[in-house]
Design a protein around this motif. Structure first.
Motif, mmCIF file in Angstrom:
data_model
loop_
_atom_site.group_PDB
_atom_site.id
_atom_site.type_symbol
_atom_site.label_atom_id
_atom_site.label_comp_id
_atom_site.label_asym_id
_atom_site.label_seq_id
_atom_site.Cartn_x
_atom_site.Cartn_y
_atom_site.Cartn_z
ATOM 1 N N ILE A 179 10.988 3.330 -69.190
ATOM 2 C CA ILE A 179 10.663 2.249 -69.980
ATOM 3 C C ILE A 179 9.472 1.557 -69.602
ATOM 4 O O ILE A 179 9.428 1.077 -68.376
ATOM 5 N N ASP A 191 10.068 -5.367 -70.322
ATOM 6 C CA ASP A 191 11.586 -5.789 -70.260
ATOM 7 C C ASP A 191 12.379 -5.147 -71.279
ATOM 8 O O ASP A 191 11.629 -4.807 -72.465
ATOM 9 N N TYR A 192 13.712 -4.682 -71.152
ATOM 10 C CA TYR A 192 14.435 -4.183 -72.262
ATOM 11 C C TYR A 192 15.752 -4.603 -72.273
ATOM 12 O O TYR A 192 16.166 -5.491 -71.238
ATOM 13 N N LYS A 193 16.351 -4.221 -73.283
ATOM 14 C CA LYS A 193 17.730 -4.531 -73.642
ATOM 15 C C LYS A 193 18.612 -3.193 -73.790
ATOM 16 O O LYS A 193 17.897 -2.111 -73.821
ATOM 17 N N GLU A 194 19.691 -3.271 -73.513
ATOM 18 C CA GLU A 194 20.748 -1.993 -73.432
ATOM 19 C C GLU A 194 21.702 -2.286 -74.693
ATOM 20 O O GLU A 194 22.337 -3.008 -74.803
ATOM 21 N N LEU A 219 17.442 1.916 -74.430
ATOM 22 C CA LEU A 219 16.883 1.045 -73.563
ATOM 23 C C LEU A 219 15.736 0.799 -74.523
ATOM 24 O O LEU A 219 14.995 1.581 -74.978
ATOM 25 N N TYR A 220 15.666 -0.802 -75.217
ATOM 26 C CA TYR A 220 14.595 -0.834 -76.134
ATOM 27 C C TYR A 220 13.742 -2.288 -75.754
ATOM 28 O O TYR A 220 14.628 -3.063 -75.373
ATOM 29 N N SER A 221 12.713 -2.201 -75.855
ATOM 30 C CA SER A 221 11.718 -3.474 -75.644
ATOM 31 C C SER A 221 11.085 -3.882 -77.055
ATOM 32 O O SER A 221 11.577 -3.405 -77.939
ATOM 33 N N GLU A 222 10.445 -5.117 -76.921
ATOM 34 C CA GLU A 222 9.858 -5.801 -77.889
ATOM 35 C C GLU A 222 8.389 -5.258 -78.112
ATOM 36 O O GLU A 222 7.589 -5.916 -78.776
ATOM 37 N N HIS A 265 16.578 3.639 -83.669
ATOM 38 C CA HIS A 265 16.351 2.270 -83.324
ATOM 39 C C HIS A 265 17.669 1.493 -83.679
ATOM 40 O O HIS A 265 18.183 1.505 -84.703
ATOM 41 N N GLY A 297 10.708 3.083 -75.095
ATOM 42 C CA GLY A 297 11.643 1.792 -75.371
ATOM 43 C C GLY A 297 10.845 0.970 -76.212
ATOM 44 O O GLY A 297 11.634 -0.029 -77.200
ATOM 45 N N GLY A 298 9.575 0.963 -76.713
ATOM 46 C CA GLY A 298 8.679 0.571 -77.516
ATOM 47 C C GLY A 298 9.278 0.894 -79.152
ATOM 48 O O GLY A 298 9.959 1.853 -79.009
#
Ligand SMILES: Cc1cc2nc3c(=O)[nH]c(=O)nc-3n(C[C@H](O)[C@H](O)[C@H](O)COP(=O)(O)O)c2cc1C
Lengths: 158, 248
Positions: A10, A13-16, A30-33, A82, A114-115
């Motif tokens: 990733i 920064d990411y969320k789960e 795991l995904y980011s902005e 997503h 993650g994007g």
């Protein structure tokens, strides 16, 4: 095969979140902005078998998803799912193509890093000698105004 | 009987003699009479296809679905390395730097080439442009599309990439490319109709063997092709499905 996403892949920064995919599959997402803009002039193409398992991808698909071709072939298409996409959109997709019809919609896809990237997708059944033998999806660059509408609409469908 | 060969009306004018040379070569090889009919519009060609008058066609990808699914045509070969791509261009002085700088009401010059126009319209979609909110100017040739841009009669033009490249340096200098498609799999295909499908293997064999003798090489050169390659049924079906997704 579809694996949990790995922190070392990733970027930023990411969320789960744990996603429940079709067939009882659970996947740690795991995904980011971080948004990757859609490449001008290109089409992102993939084909699946009748179960939604990827059988073919083009070069743009590989580049935009961040996976290698080997990782994509034989994986369920939900490898790009997503967490911000409402399940109703994919139910509509599958209901439509199972009827033998074309589906069109705006989709936020998850990259291996993650994007994400937005596409306008058209999915059609591949009909050979009267039988559905698989499905093809062709994505093109969406208009920003349509994407903005979806950013507002999709959370209300969750 | 005499068979009939035709070529998608978007052929490059420079290659017109090449198609006559090709037809002469093909008749000799096949030992059959073939008449080459060049229609000057897609509409005229469609009428001939509807009346089952065509036996061999170098077809625009846009027509492939109809030819295969409604008229029983089958693919033979395509030119190696020659995919159809589209370009959106504007006058070099235009303030537009990106397709998204074009607004509804934009005057778009285009030819009637159906696959190029389709690819071009798809590249205009990111600007929320579609056939209902643009002012479409239909032109007979790509040179006329360019002229509309130079004279300020249109704001943007849709070109076949190859035709854009063939414009004179003088004209090209006064134009600016906003976007160039990179699709790679949309291409004209030589197809055979129902009256000749029993000779498909023979036809294919003759066409693929062209580079192996001097005469064949010469015929290819006059068509602007370096090599013809096989098109399998599934590859044709894939292209038809792809065109179908774009046509929505
Ligand atoms: C040809 C085809 C292409 C698809 N492309 C995507 C895609 O790009 N992104 C995506 O999230 N789902 C895509 N789907 C839908 C997935 O199969 C799946 O339904 C979705 O990701 C939701 O996962 P789930 O059905 O396991 O809940 C596609 C389906 C088909 C048949």
């Amino acid at each position: 095969m579809i694996n949990d996403m790995k922190p070392e892949d990733i970027i930023g920064d990411y969320k789960e979140v744990m996603l429940d995919l079709y067939g009882g599959i659970k996947r740690l997402c795991l995904y980011s902005e971080v948004e990757t803009p859609y490449p001008d002039g290109k089409l992102i193409v993939s084909t699946t078998d009748t179960n939604g398992i990827i059988t073919h991808v083009n070069q743009s698909f590989v580049e935009m998803s961040g996976y290698t071709e080997e990782e994509l072939i034989n994986a369920p298409h939900s490898i790009l799912r997503h967490p911000d996409m409402p399940a109703a959109a994919f139910k509509d997709l599958w209901d439509t193509v199972l009827r033998g019809e074309k589906w069109q919609g705006f989709v936020k896809n998850l990259r291996k890093d993650g994007g994400y990237y937005w596409v306008k997708a058209t999915v059609i059944p591949n009909i050979r000698k009267g039988q559905i033998v698989g499905y093809t999806s062709v994505r093109r660059k969406p208009s920003r105004s349509k994407v903005e509408e979806c950013i507002k609409l999709y959370p209300t469908l969750m | 009987m005499t068979y009939r060969l035709t070529v998608s009306p978007d052929f490059t004018p420079d290659h017109l003699p090449g198609w006559y040379i090709f037809n002469t070569w093909l008749q000799k090889q096949l030992g059959e009479g073939i008449h080459l009919e060049m229609y000057n519009s897609f509409q005229a060609q469609h009428e001939a296809i509807a009346k089952d008058q065509i036996d061999l066609i170098y077809a625009n990808p846009f027509d492939a679905a109809m030819l295969v699914r409604e008229k029983g045509f089958l693919p033979l070969v395509k030119a190696h390395g020659l995919s159809d791509e589209a370009i959106i261009a504007v006058n070099a002085e235009s303030p537009a730097k990106d397709v998204t700088d074009l607004a509804p009401g934009t005057r778009i010059a285009a030819t009637e080439d159906p696959d190029v126009r389709l690819m071009g319209m798809i590249m205009l979609e990111p600007a929320d442009l579609n056939s209902s909110n643009i002012d479409l100017h239909s032109c007979d040739t790509y040179v006329l599309v360019a002229k509309q841009l130079l004279r300020g009669e249109a704001d943007a033009g849709i070109f076949l990439a190859e035709a854009f490249d063939d414009l004179s340096g003088m004209i090209k200098k006064q134009l600016k490319v906003l976007v160039h498609s990179q699709i790679g799999v949309i291409q004209h295909v030589l197809m055979v109709g129902p009256r000749l499908t029993d000779r498909r293997d023979e036809l294919r064999h003759l066409l693929l063997a062209m580079p192996s003798d001097e005469k064949g090489q010469d015929v290819l050169k006059n068509l602007g092709f370096d090599l013809l390659i096989n098109v399998e049924d599934e590859e044709m079906e894939f292209m038809i499905d792809l065109m179908d997704t774009l046509n929505t």
